[in-house]
Design a protein around this motif. Sequence first.
Motif, short mmCIF file in Angstrom:
data_model
loop_
_atom_site.label_atom_id
_atom_site.label_comp_id
_atom_site.label_asym_id
_atom_site.label_seq_id
_atom_site.Cartn_x
_atom_site.Cartn_y
_atom_site.Cartn_z
N ILE A 23 0.86 -1.19 0.00
CA ILE A 23 0.00 0.00 0.00
C ILE A 23 0.89 1.23 0.00
CG2 ILE A 23 -1.90 1.17 1.19
CD1 ILE A 23 -2.19 -1.56 2.78
N TRP A 24 0.62 2.14 -0.92
CA TRP A 24 1.38 3.39 -0.94
C TRP A 24 0.52 4.52 -1.51
CZ3 TRP A 24 2.14 -0.51 -4.46
CH2 TRP A 24 2.05 -0.18 -5.82
N GLY A 25 0.83 5.72 -1.07
CA GLY A 25 0.16 6.89 -1.60
C GLY A 25 1.08 7.66 -2.53
N ALA A 26 0.51 8.51 -3.35
CA ALA A 26 1.29 9.34 -4.27
C ALA A 26 0.64 10.72 -4.34
CB ALA A 26 1.35 8.71 -5.66
N GLY A 27 1.47 11.74 -4.17
CA GLY A 27 0.96 13.11 -4.23
C GLY A 27 1.01 13.71 -5.62
N GLN A 28 1.61 12.98 -6.57
CA GLN A 28 1.74 13.48 -7.93
C GLN A 28 1.90 12.31 -8.89
OE1 GLN A 28 5.28 15.78 -7.13
NE2 GLN A 28 6.63 14.18 -7.92
N ILE A 29 1.86 12.61 -10.19
CA ILE A 29 2.05 11.58 -11.21
C ILE A 29 3.47 11.04 -11.12
CG2 ILE A 29 2.17 11.17 -13.70
CD1 ILE A 29 -0.03 13.26 -14.04
N TYR A 30 3.62 9.74 -11.28
CA TYR A 30 4.94 9.12 -11.25
C TYR A 30 4.96 7.92 -12.20
CZ TYR A 30 2.80 5.51 -8.31
OH TYR A 30 2.01 4.51 -7.85
N ARG A 31 6.14 7.42 -12.44
CA ARG A 31 6.33 6.31 -13.38
C ARG A 31 6.73 5.06 -12.60
NH1 ARG A 31 11.14 6.15 -17.82
NH2 ARG A 31 10.09 5.03 -19.50
N LEU A 32 5.90 4.02 -12.69
CA LEU A 32 6.14 2.77 -11.98
C LEU A 32 6.71 1.73 -12.94
CD1 LEU A 32 5.75 1.06 -9.35
CD2 LEU A 32 3.50 0.43 -10.28
N GLN A 33 7.86 1.19 -12.61
CA GLN A 33 8.48 0.16 -13.44
C GLN A 33 8.38 -1.19 -12.74
OE1 GLN A 33 12.25 0.80 -15.62
NE2 GLN A 33 13.00 -1.02 -14.57
N ARG A 34 8.07 -2.21 -13.53
CA ARG A 34 8.00 -3.57 -13.01
C ARG A 34 8.96 -4.44 -13.83
NH1 ARG A 34 1.73 -4.90 -11.80
NH2 ARG A 34 2.72 -6.51 -10.55
N GLN A 35 9.61 -5.37 -13.14
CA GLN A 35 10.60 -6.21 -13.80
C GLN A 35 10.51 -7.63 -13.21
OE1 GLN A 35 13.78 -5.58 -16.04
NE2 GLN A 35 13.07 -7.70 -16.13
N SER A 36 10.24 -8.58 -14.09
CA SER A 36 10.27 -9.98 -13.70
C SER A 36 11.21 -10.72 -14.63
CB SER A 36 8.86 -10.59 -13.74
OG SER A 36 8.25 -10.38 -15.00
N ARG A 37 11.45 -11.98 -14.35
CA ARG A 37 12.34 -12.78 -15.18
C ARG A 37 11.53 -13.65 -16.12
NH1 ARG A 37 15.27 -15.76 -10.37
NH2 ARG A 37 13.03 -16.05 -9.99
N ARG A 38 12.16 -14.09 -17.17
CA ARG A 38 11.49 -14.98 -18.12
C ARG A 38 11.01 -16.23 -17.38
NH1 ARG A 38 14.89 -16.54 -23.28
NH2 ARG A 38 14.68 -14.26 -23.50
N GLY A 39 9.74 -16.56 -17.57
CA GLY A 39 9.15 -17.72 -16.92
C GLY A 39 8.44 -17.41 -15.62
N ASP A 40 8.66 -16.21 -15.06
CA ASP A 40 8.00 -15.86 -13.80
C ASP A 40 6.49 -15.73 -14.00
OD1 ASP A 40 10.32 -15.83 -12.39
OD2 ASP A 40 10.51 -13.64 -12.29
#
Length: 318
Positions: free
Chosen positions: A102-119
């Motif tokens: 759970i997190w809050g944000a006071g402004q627009i931001y860029r969220l990056q996600r990274q998993s491995r092949r097969g995950d």
Amino acid sequence: MNSKTFSKSSIAGTSLPEDAATRYLGALGSSVARFDGMRDKRNLVPGLQLRRHDCRDLQGAPWWTQESAGLHLLLTLTGGADLSVDGQVLARRPSLAGHALIWGAGQIYRLQRQSRRGDIDRSVLISLAPAWLQSRLPDTHPLRQAGAGHLDLRRHALSRPALAVLQQLLQPPRQDDDLLPLYMESRVLELLHQVAQGLRETAGVKLSRRKFVRMAQVREELESGMADHWSLAEIAARHHLSVNTLQRHFRAAWDASVDEYRRDARLRRARCALEREGLSGAQAAEITGYSSPANFATAFRRAFGMAPSQAARAALKN
């Protein structure tokens, strides 16, 4: 399930339909994110957005989304991906399963996600806009307090009822298309309630990191089926604990006894087998350790709000 490839250039400037299965994914440079499975995005009501992920990573490339101000909850059943913002790591994949972030944000931001092949990633991301929060939740509400800081992450172990609702969101029962949005909204609201209730009840309950990691190992043994036929004494001995200490620490971590969690994990595996492999009710009952298909059907309906036969029909339609 069909897999599709999306590159940054192929989605730039594209307006994504609200209720279609869309992969609003980007890729860095020439990297391409490819997934096999379901990823969809739904604006349930103004200010309440749901994204569902039930898929496997085929490429291992990073991808990102632009997120708005408000409150965000990532709830993961299994798997997941590393999360980062502007190069700062928010959470690592191994810590996600069975948890709400759970997190809050006071402004627009860029969220990056990274998993491995097969995950595998089986999770939902719920986003609540400031206007929705102000109209629905008081300032003293546990969710408002948990997301008070900008990108100040709060981790919460999901209870048994919350895990059951999460499963229902990822694999809802078959129903008419015009009824599905209402069902999804009701499940999201119930999930928010379960998380808020858990935050309030566990505010004073803490385990040390070492004890929590040990309970996470026990949970993985239960989820995988490895411990299906182990006694409580055998599980406790494997982790150098007494049975009483095992039960006390496990409940503090997961809001359930070991046997309660093991039964629920078996039911979740049975549902996956029914929907993906088309097993009979008797075969699914055997997976869960029920000698009576009727007792299995009762437990299944209590956990997921539908009969095993309804889950089996999903496999025949897919």
